[in-house]
Structure formats: structure tokens, C-alpha cells
Design a protein around this motif. Structure first.
Motif: not given
Length: 152
Positions: A114-115, A121-127
Motif C-alpha cells: 500500500g505504501t 501514485r504521488l510520483t505519477t501525479s507530480a510527474s
């Protein structure tokens, strides 16, 4: 408040009303849906989906004589990037299925699944956001260049 500035000028600090900024960003979203849904399109359609929206952004910035096209198109790109992030996260399970990305190297098996997913997901969103901002920046700089060349 400066009473000498027309009402429409005060209201649209980014050069266009918010609904138009959102509309311009939305023009680029079909490519994201096609990509994340696993759709395959031929070269001409793919080229239109990739290059068409920024060309429309460029045309709007030049033809509407937006005072600060870089700022305006950065905003459009930011909205586009945020949209890309949302779509990527919505289609996450469809894209990866039962094989989500995993951390490797020294980080392999160091975090719970999960982590790890949250990190990706956070990295993908920032990218996604950065990509949208870069598309907006490049298109805004091209708008400045086109306007300068048109003045000559």
C-alpha cells in the motif's frame, strides 16, 4: 482597487476567464483517456491528439492577444497536468491490473504494498503536473516568439 482598469481586465488576471482556461486544458484530455484505456490509434490521429491541443492553445494566445501568454498557458498546462494526474489515478487498476509497479534495488520489499502504491501514485501525479506545466511553458514561449515575429 484601480478604478481605471476595466472590469473584464480585473476579473481575468490570467488573460482568459477560468472556464476558457479549463476548456483549453480539456482539449488535451482525450489523448490521456485513449492512452490509459489502452486504445490504439493510427499515426495521424495520434499526432492530432498530441499536437492539436497545444497548437490551439498557441493560436488562442496569439489571436486573442493575451497580455502574458506564458503565464496564461502555464495555468492551462497546470490544469491539464492536474487532469492527467486524476485520469492516471482513476485508470491505475486498469493499466496495471494485478501487476502494480514495485520498488527495486535497495528499496525492494522495504515498504508495504500500500505504501509503495502511494509512493508511485504521488510520483505519477507530480510527474503529470510537471509535464502539463512544461507543455504550457513551451507553448507560452512559442506564443511570445510568434507574436514578436508577427510584429516585424
Amino acid at each position: 482597487m484601480d478604478v481605471n482598469v476595466p472590469e473584464t481586465r480585473r476579473r481575468h488576471r490570467l488573460g482568459l476567464p477560468l472556464w476558457q482556461l479549463v476548456g483549453l486544458a480539456a482539449l488535451a484530455m482525450p489523448r490521456v483517456f485513449v492512452h490509459d484505456a489502452g486504445g490504439r490509434v493510427g499515426w495521424p490521429v495520434q499526432a492530432l491528439l498530441v499536437f492539436g491541443p497545444p497548437l490551439v492553445w498557441l493560436a488562442v494566445a496569439v489571436l486573442r492577444r493575451i497580455p502574458s501568454p506564458v503565464i496564461t498557458l502555464l495555468a492551462v498546462g497546470g490544469l491539464y497536468g492536474a487532469g492527467v494526474a486524476v485520469v492516471h489515478n482513476l485508470f491505475w487498476s486498469d493499466v496495471f491490473g494485478n501487476r502494480p509497479p514495485r520498488l527495486g534495488g535497495n528499496l525492494a520489499d522495504q515498504l508495504s504494498p500500500g505504501t509503495e502504491e502511494l509512493v508511485f501514485r504521488l510520483t505519477t501525479s507530480a510527474s503529470s503536473l510537471l509535464t502539463g506545466l512544461m507543455v504550457g511553458l513551451i507553448t507560452g514561449l512559442l506564443a511570445v516568439l510568434v507574436r514578436r515575429l508577427a510584429r516585424r
